[in-house]
Design an enzyme around this catalytic site. Structure first.
Site, PDB file in Angstrom:
ATOM      1  N   LYS A  73       0.824  -1.221   0.000  1.00  0.00           N
ATOM      2  CA  LYS A  73       0.000   0.000   0.000  1.00  0.00           C
ATOM      3  C   LYS A  73       0.856   1.269   0.000  1.00  0.00           C
ATOM      4  CE  LYS A  73      -2.621   0.136   3.556  1.00  0.00           C
ATOM      5  NZ  LYS A  73      -1.635   0.810   4.429  1.00  0.00           N
ATOM      6  N   THR A  75       4.011   1.508  -0.904  1.00  0.00           N
ATOM      7  CA  THR A  75       4.735   1.526  -2.174  1.00  0.00           C
ATOM      8  C   THR A  75       3.855   2.074  -3.291  1.00  0.00           C
ATOM      9  OG1 THR A  75       5.971  -0.408  -1.435  1.00  0.00           O
ATOM     10  CG2 THR A  75       6.035   0.078  -3.784  1.00  0.00           C
ATOM     11  N   ARG A  96       2.331   8.217   7.036  1.00  0.00           N
ATOM     12  CA  ARG A  96       2.600   8.186   8.472  1.00  0.00           C
ATOM     13  C   ARG A  96       4.068   7.868   8.733  1.00  0.00           C
ATOM     14  NH1 ARG A  96      -0.912   3.488  10.272  1.00  0.00           N
ATOM     15  NH2 ARG A  96      -0.336   2.833   8.177  1.00  0.00           N
ATOM     16  N   LYS A 107       7.161  -6.562  10.893  1.00  0.00           N
ATOM     17  CA  LYS A 107       6.773  -5.945   9.627  1.00  0.00           C
ATOM     18  C   LYS A 107       7.945  -5.312   8.886  1.00  0.00           C
ATOM     19  CE  LYS A 107       3.390  -2.593   7.811  1.00  0.00           C
ATOM     20  NZ  LYS A 107       4.285  -1.579   7.238  1.00  0.00           N
ATOM     21  N   ALA A 275      -3.518   1.546  12.621  1.00  0.00           N
ATOM     22  CA  ALA A 275      -4.933   1.471  12.249  1.00  0.00           C
ATOM     23  C   ALA A 275      -5.661   0.331  12.942  1.00  0.00           C
ATOM     24  CB  ALA A 275      -5.079   1.320  10.738  1.00  0.00           C
ATOM     25  N   PHE A 303      -3.410  -0.502   7.091  1.00  0.00           N
ATOM     26  CA  PHE A 303      -3.984  -1.841   6.928  1.00  0.00           C
ATOM     27  C   PHE A 303      -5.088  -1.836   5.857  1.00  0.00           C
ATOM     28  CE2 PHE A 303      -2.335  -2.261  11.407  1.00  0.00           C
ATOM     29  CZ  PHE A 303      -1.262  -3.039  11.050  1.00  0.00           C
ATOM     30  N   PHE A 383       3.650  -8.708  -9.133  1.00  0.00           N
ATOM     31  CA  PHE A 383       4.784  -9.557  -8.748  1.00  0.00           C
ATOM     32  C   PHE A 383       5.198 -10.379  -9.970  1.00  0.00           C
ATOM     33  CE2 PHE A 383       3.613  -8.322  -4.597  1.00  0.00           C
ATOM     34  CZ  PHE A 383       4.597  -8.720  -3.701  1.00  0.00           C
ATOM     35  N   TRP A 411       7.033  -0.763  -8.292  1.00  0.00           N
ATOM     36  CA  TRP A 411       8.112  -1.319  -7.465  1.00  0.00           C
ATOM     37  C   TRP A 411       9.364  -1.546  -8.306  1.00  0.00           C
ATOM     38  CZ3 TRP A 411      10.958  -5.888  -7.365  1.00  0.00           C
ATOM     39  CH2 TRP A 411      11.662  -6.151  -6.180  1.00  0.00           C
TER      40      TRP A 411
END
Length: 558
Positions: A73, A75, A96, A107, A275, A303, A383, A411
């Site tokens: 998210k 990224t 954030r 994470k 969140a 999230f 991906f 990405w």
């Protein structure tokens, strides 16, 4: 040839002096408070001058429920911001600040990834400009003043059994969830049960992120309820005389942080409530500053959309008077397969049937976002293992739900890989299709607000709460807090409170085990299921792999 790691890409970037980034937004060097060459705070004086400016268009990036497969998210937020600039829109992003808990826990970092990152990556993920330290200090100053007041005679008549202000620490430490403070004799005060939350769950964090200016910050800090007297009257931080000193500690932290993306585009990184246990959005001050300086502002909420987006709409937008023009829902083929029942070890193998089954999770998030009157597009974060048949299955599912799925390769390719997404988002935002509205009105009873979220967003049969919880909510309504929105503290991994219940489950209830009143922040927290406001570390913490190399550079952040 293998792609370099995130940290290698970040170090190789040609970072511009932060004054150049500020100049692109019209912020002069005199209004930047530099922290080195590549990051700065925007002065309070400059922020005050933005209040009457026209606002740009606000775009929210949210996602399906997170999985071990990864969604990307942040990224995607960075990639979309870069791509909007690449197609000629003046755009800024708002993120954030990462917490040290996830960085050293499971994470990892939270500055984007690949060629869609904000930099300086190591600084942002670690101490950055010291905001979290200031928030921790302000919060714990109040905690110290409470115990000091009890020690010196308790003139306010606080019932030590009803102190509700816990201490905080920006680290995952399960041993601190429940503690006894004040042991060791008369000189150390009165023994009482206490506990710690993680800093990102602190009401001070929420207050800083929702305050409009320093005066509003001090007012909200003063409104925070810290305890109750023996006859159940609330005691506030203002009663204790703590609000002024707390504001002093937070004055610099309140100023938004300006950094840049790998492509030299402006990024505000400020505030960091989780969140799953808090409201999951960056600061109002940063968002409004960006909206006054850019034509497009891309922000993310933590999230999945059931948590972050719902709180973004029902708390942040409601409180700050914001109206998003469009939303992006991030999904990956891998995550959809995981929601379809595939084990993490098997996610690289093509499985169209599992993708189709897992799309139920995506479908509920699409419906939820659109229920707020915000047009949404789906970003398929690509991906290398994705097959064309799997991608086509997602496209077909999303089209049947009345929107579009766009494959994004930011990405690996930076802004070039998200141009199609940027063009679609710009078209949606400029179409005027958004008819934003919150999920429930202010005057709805508190438990009914919880029920509304549980039924309409989670797809549950209802909320489950004992009489103690219901009585407390009614008491708060009687005391004048009934118009506050609700902040749900719940596992991020499922629409339910069972983290192993994937997809779009039905036929379940949501147990509300505790409620907390955040009077300064301006919401009621409903703690559901087994969620903890002080997380623990995993069996193999990321901290075990983080170190300095021979040249003094950080290794192991990801």
């Amino acid at each position: 040839m293998a792609q370099p790691s995130d940290i290698e890409i970040a170090r190789a970037a040609d970072a511009r002096p932060i004054q150049e980034i500020g100049a692109r937004l019209g912020i002069g060097a005199a209004d930047l408070v530099p922290y080195g060459h590549d990051k700065a705070k925007v002065s309070a004086r400059f922020l005050a001058g933005l209040r009457d400016r026209p606002r740009g268009r606000l775009v929210l990036v949210t996602a399906i429920n997170p999985t071990p497969a990864g969604e990307g998210k942040t990224t995607t937020t960075v990639g979309l911001g870069d791509a909007l600039n690449a197609i000629g829109r003046k755009a800024a992003i708002c993120l954030r600040e990462p917490s040290l808990g996830p960085c050293f826990g499971m994470k990892g970092g939270a500055a984007g990834g690949g060629y869609a990152q904000v930099i300086p990556m190591e600084d942002i993920n670690l101490h950055f400009t010291g905001d979290f330290h200031a928030i921790t200090s302000a919060h714990n100053l109040l905690a110290a003043l409470i115990d000091n007041h009890l020690y010196w005679g308790n003139a306010l008549g606080i019932d030590p059994r009803r102190v509700v202000w816990r201490r905080v620490l920006d680290m995952n430490d399960r041993a601190l969830r429940d503690v006894v403070a004040g042991l060791g004799g008369v000189a150390n005060g009165f023994p009482r049960q206490a506990g710690f939350d993680i800093t990102v769950a602190s009401e001070v964090m929420a207050i800083l992120c929702l305050a409009e200016d320093l005066a509003d910050l001090e007012r909200r800090l003063g409104d925070a309820i810290i305890a109750y007297t023996h006859d159940r009257r609330p005691v506030t931080a203002r009663d204790l005389g703590a609000d002024g000193a707390m504001t002093v500690l937070l004055a610099q932290a309140f100023q938004p942080n300006l950094v840049q993306t790998l492509e030299g585009n402006p990024a505000f990184v400020h505030g960091g409530p989780f969140a799953n246990i808090a409201h999951g959005c960056n600061s109002v001050a940063a968002t409004k500053a960006a909206l006054g300086l850019a034509d497009y502002v891309v922000t993310e909420a933590g999230f999945g959309a059931d948590l972050g987006a719902e709180k973004f709409f029902d708390i942040k937008c409601r409180k700050a008077g914001l109206a998003p023009a469009a939303a992006v829902i991030v999904a990956t083929v891998r995550a959809l397969k995981f929601n379809g029942g595939v084990r993490k070890a098997d996610l690289d193998a093509p499985n169209v049937a599992a993708v189709e089954k897992g799309c139920a999770n995506l479908g509920r998030h699409i419906a939820n976002v659109r229920a707020f009157g915000v047009p949404a597009v789906v970003a398929i974060n690509h991906f290398g293992s994705d097959s064309e048949a799997e991608i086509e299955a997602v496209r077909a599912f999303v089209a049947a739900h009345g929107t579009e799925a766009i494959v994004c390769r930011h990405w690996a390719e930076g802004s070039r890989g998200a141009v199609a997404l940027a063009e679609r988002v710009a078209a949606l935002a400029e179409s005027g299709a958004a008819q934003f509205d919150v999920l429930y009105p202010d005057d709805m009873p508190l438990f009914q607000k919880i029920e509304t979220i549980v039924r309409r967003i989670y797809g549950a049969d209802g909320a489950l709460a004992d009489t103690r919880v219901r009585h407390r909510l009614r008491d708060w309504e009687a005391a004048g807090f009934g118009r506050l929105p609700v902040c749900m503290a719940k596992t991020q991994y499922s629409f339910s409170t069972d983290p192993d219940l994937r997809g779009a489950p039905s036929g379940f209830g949501v147990p509300v085990r505790e409620v907390r009143l955040a009077a300064g922040a301006g919401f009621v927290v409903a703690i559901c299921g087994e969620i903890m406001t002080m997380p623990g570390l995993p069996s193999q913490p990321a901290a075990a792999s983080i170190r300095l190399d021979a040249e003094g550079r950080v290794e192991g952040l990801f």
